[in-house]
Design a protein around this motif. Structure first.
Motif, PDB file in Angstrom:
ATOM      1  N   PHE A 185      83.961  18.813  39.807  1.00  0.00           N
ATOM      2  CA  PHE A 185      83.427  19.686  40.850  1.00  0.00           C
ATOM      3  C   PHE A 185      83.454  21.122  40.352  1.00  0.00           C
ATOM      4  O   PHE A 185      84.412  21.558  39.698  1.00  0.00           O
ATOM      5  N   SER A 186      82.392  21.861  40.653  1.00  0.00           N
ATOM      6  CA  SER A 186      82.304  23.263  40.260  1.00  0.00           C
ATOM      7  C   SER A 186      81.441  24.006  41.269  1.00  0.00           C
ATOM      8  O   SER A 186      80.467  23.449  41.794  1.00  0.00           O
ATOM      9  N   ALA A 187      81.800  25.257  41.544  1.00  0.00           N
ATOM     10  CA  ALA A 187      80.996  26.058  42.468  1.00  0.00           C
ATOM     11  C   ALA A 187      79.769  26.630  41.778  1.00  0.00           C
ATOM     12  O   ALA A 187      78.765  26.914  42.431  1.00  0.00           O
ATOM     13  N   THR A 188      79.844  26.800  40.433  1.00  0.00           N
ATOM     14  CA  THR A 188      78.732  27.371  39.679  1.00  0.00           C
ATOM     15  C   THR A 188      78.418  26.477  38.482  1.00  0.00           C
ATOM     16  O   THR A 188      79.195  25.605  38.114  1.00  0.00           O
ATOM     17  N   MET A 189      77.269  26.731  37.873  1.00  0.00           N
ATOM     18  CA  MET A 189      76.833  25.938  36.722  1.00  0.00           C
ATOM     19  C   MET A 189      76.550  26.852  35.541  1.00  0.00           C
ATOM     20  O   MET A 189      75.476  26.833  34.947  1.00  0.00           O
ATOM     21  N   GLU A 190      77.527  27.683  35.208  1.00  0.00           N
ATOM     22  CA  GLU A 190      77.370  28.580  34.066  1.00  0.00           C
ATOM     23  C   GLU A 190      77.396  27.782  32.769  1.00  0.00           C
ATOM     24  O   GLU A 190      77.724  26.588  32.754  1.00  0.00           O
ATOM     25  N   ASP A 191      77.085  28.452  31.658  1.00  0.00           N
ATOM     26  CA  ASP A 191      76.922  27.750  30.382  1.00  0.00           C
ATOM     27  C   ASP A 191      78.155  26.964  29.967  1.00  0.00           C
ATOM     28  O   ASP A 191      78.055  25.842  29.460  1.00  0.00           O
ATOM     29  N   SER A 192      79.327  27.541  30.169  1.00  0.00           N
ATOM     30  CA  SER A 192      80.556  26.860  29.752  1.00  0.00           C
ATOM     31  C   SER A 192      80.765  25.576  30.545  1.00  0.00           C
ATOM     32  O   SER A 192      81.256  24.576  30.003  1.00  0.00           O
ATOM     33  N   VAL A 193      80.384  25.584  31.817  1.00  0.00           N
ATOM     34  CA  VAL A 193      80.506  24.382  32.652  1.00  0.00           C
ATOM     35  C   VAL A 193      79.496  23.329  32.192  1.00  0.00           C
ATOM     36  O   VAL A 193      79.818  22.135  32.109  1.00  0.00           O
TER      37      VAL A 193
END
Length: 377
Positions: A185-193
């Motif tokens: 689960f993640s609130a954002t989808m930045e490059d590291s994610v």
């Protein structure tokens, strides 16, 4: 859609109902069946969307037909970025755990405290909730084994990476069996994610819950700034000065709720605590008295407080700030319902100032802040 339609056993549905949960959140409707089917799951969701129960409920379900764990080999690992989230996840697990026959032994481990008491609790653990650094400490001491891990949950993955835990996460993943279920689960989808998703998940079931924009226009809001040591006296002063007769107070933990309840009663203000460690009978009686106007103050945690539905509740007090702006909206939304007006009072300390600004910005409403240090009480 109801919880009974999501594939949960009657015992877990009963546990949910006893907490007065009515209908599942959208993320729970999507994630619970997928998790029960053993799929990898990718959830994009903000804090406050109901994601913790979305993975805790099916994980508890999977343990129901499994033998009691008698080893230090961990079948389920939940990796979180902070000790605060670890404690909250553990509370959710323990709350649902009270009503099911096959109890899941759950332990939370994190840094900042002695490792030895944590090590002593680990034998026979079904669900381990851990921060990355403390987990590696335990592995280095051979206190646990991850060789038989069946399910990995990585909660708030973006925050885990933003806090600089990439190397620790990579090290942990290298120690896990290749065949396992993964939930992220993640609130954002930045490059590291995105990089972590590619590495971790295999053909995942994807869920995206967009944050709601809610402005509680019918609720009168006010905040008081005070030194942390004077929060309790300020609350008592506000209750007595305003002659509040039905007050719902939110605390961030069961411990704070219990301590606050004790102090209110000691000073002649009738109060009861409402959280997952209370028996079902105790929660039911407290809520019954509060709804009937026979109990002046009900002190609740966020998890238990979700089940509180009272028409024309006049006052909600945030004794402590919640973890997210959405949780704040949920809290104050207990008042001002069905076209009725209501009041929400928030107590702010120096360490709360930044988080309070974030909540107001997300809410798109600035709340009057009164300097209670200048008040005579």
């Amino acid at each position: 859609m109801t919880f009974s339609e999501l594939g949960l056993s009657a015992a877990l549905v009963k546990a949910v109902q006893e907490l007065a949960y009515k209908n599942p959140y959208p993320i729970q409707v999507a994630a619970i069946p997928a998790t029960l089917q053993g799929k990898d799951v990718l959830g994009i969701a903000q804090t406050g969307s109901g994601k913790t129960a979305a993975y805790v409920l099916p994980l508890l379900e999977t343990l129901q037909n499994k033998p009691i764990n008698k080893s230090r080999s961990i079948p389920i690992l939940i990796l979180v970025p902070t000790r605060e989230l670890a404690a909250q996840v553990l509370e959710v697990i323990q709350t649902f755990n009270t009503s099911i026959q096959r109890k899941a032994k759950s332990v939370a481990v994190y840094g900042g405290v002695s490792i030895n008491p944590q090590m002593m609790k680990l034998n026979g653990t079904d669900i381990l909730v851990a921060t990355p650094g403390r987990l590696l400490d335990l592995l280095s001491k051979n206190a646990i084994s991850l060789s038989q891990l069946e399910t990995l949950v990585l909660d708030e993955a973006d925050k885990v990476l933003n806090l600089g835990f990439k190397e620790e996460v990579d090290e942990i993943l290298s120690r896990l069996p290749s065949k396992r279920q993964n939930i992220l689960f993640s609130a954002t989808m930045e490059d590291s994610v995105l990089t972590l998703i590619d590495k971790l998940l295999e053909n995942p079931f994807k869920i995206e819950i967009k944050p709601e924009e809610v402005t509680p226009d019918l609720i009168e809001q006010v905040a008081y700034f005070i030194n942390i040591e004077r929060k309790g006296p300020l609350l008592r002063h506000l209750i007595e000065m305003n002659n509040w007769e039905q007050v719902l107070v939110f605390a961030s933990s069961k411990r704070v709720a219990d301590n606050l309840t004790t102090k209110l009663n000691k000073h002649g203000i009738q109060a009861m605590a409402f959280h997952g460690d209370k028996s079902q009978g105790g929660r039911t009686e407290a809520l019954k008295q509060f709804k009937a106007g026979k109990l002046r103050v009900l002190v609740a945690t966020d998890l238990a407080g979700r089940g509180i539905d009272i028409k024309e509740l006049p006052i909600v007090v945030n004794f402590e700030l919640p973890r997210s702006p959405k949780d704040y909206i949920h809290r104050i939304g207990r008042t001002g319902r069905a076209g009725a007006t209501g009041s929400a009072v928030t107590i702010i300390t120096e360490e709360d100032k930044h988080h309070w600004k974030v909540i107001q910005k997300k809410m798109k409403r600035w709340v009057e802040l009164i300097d209670a240090e200048k008040m005579d009480f």
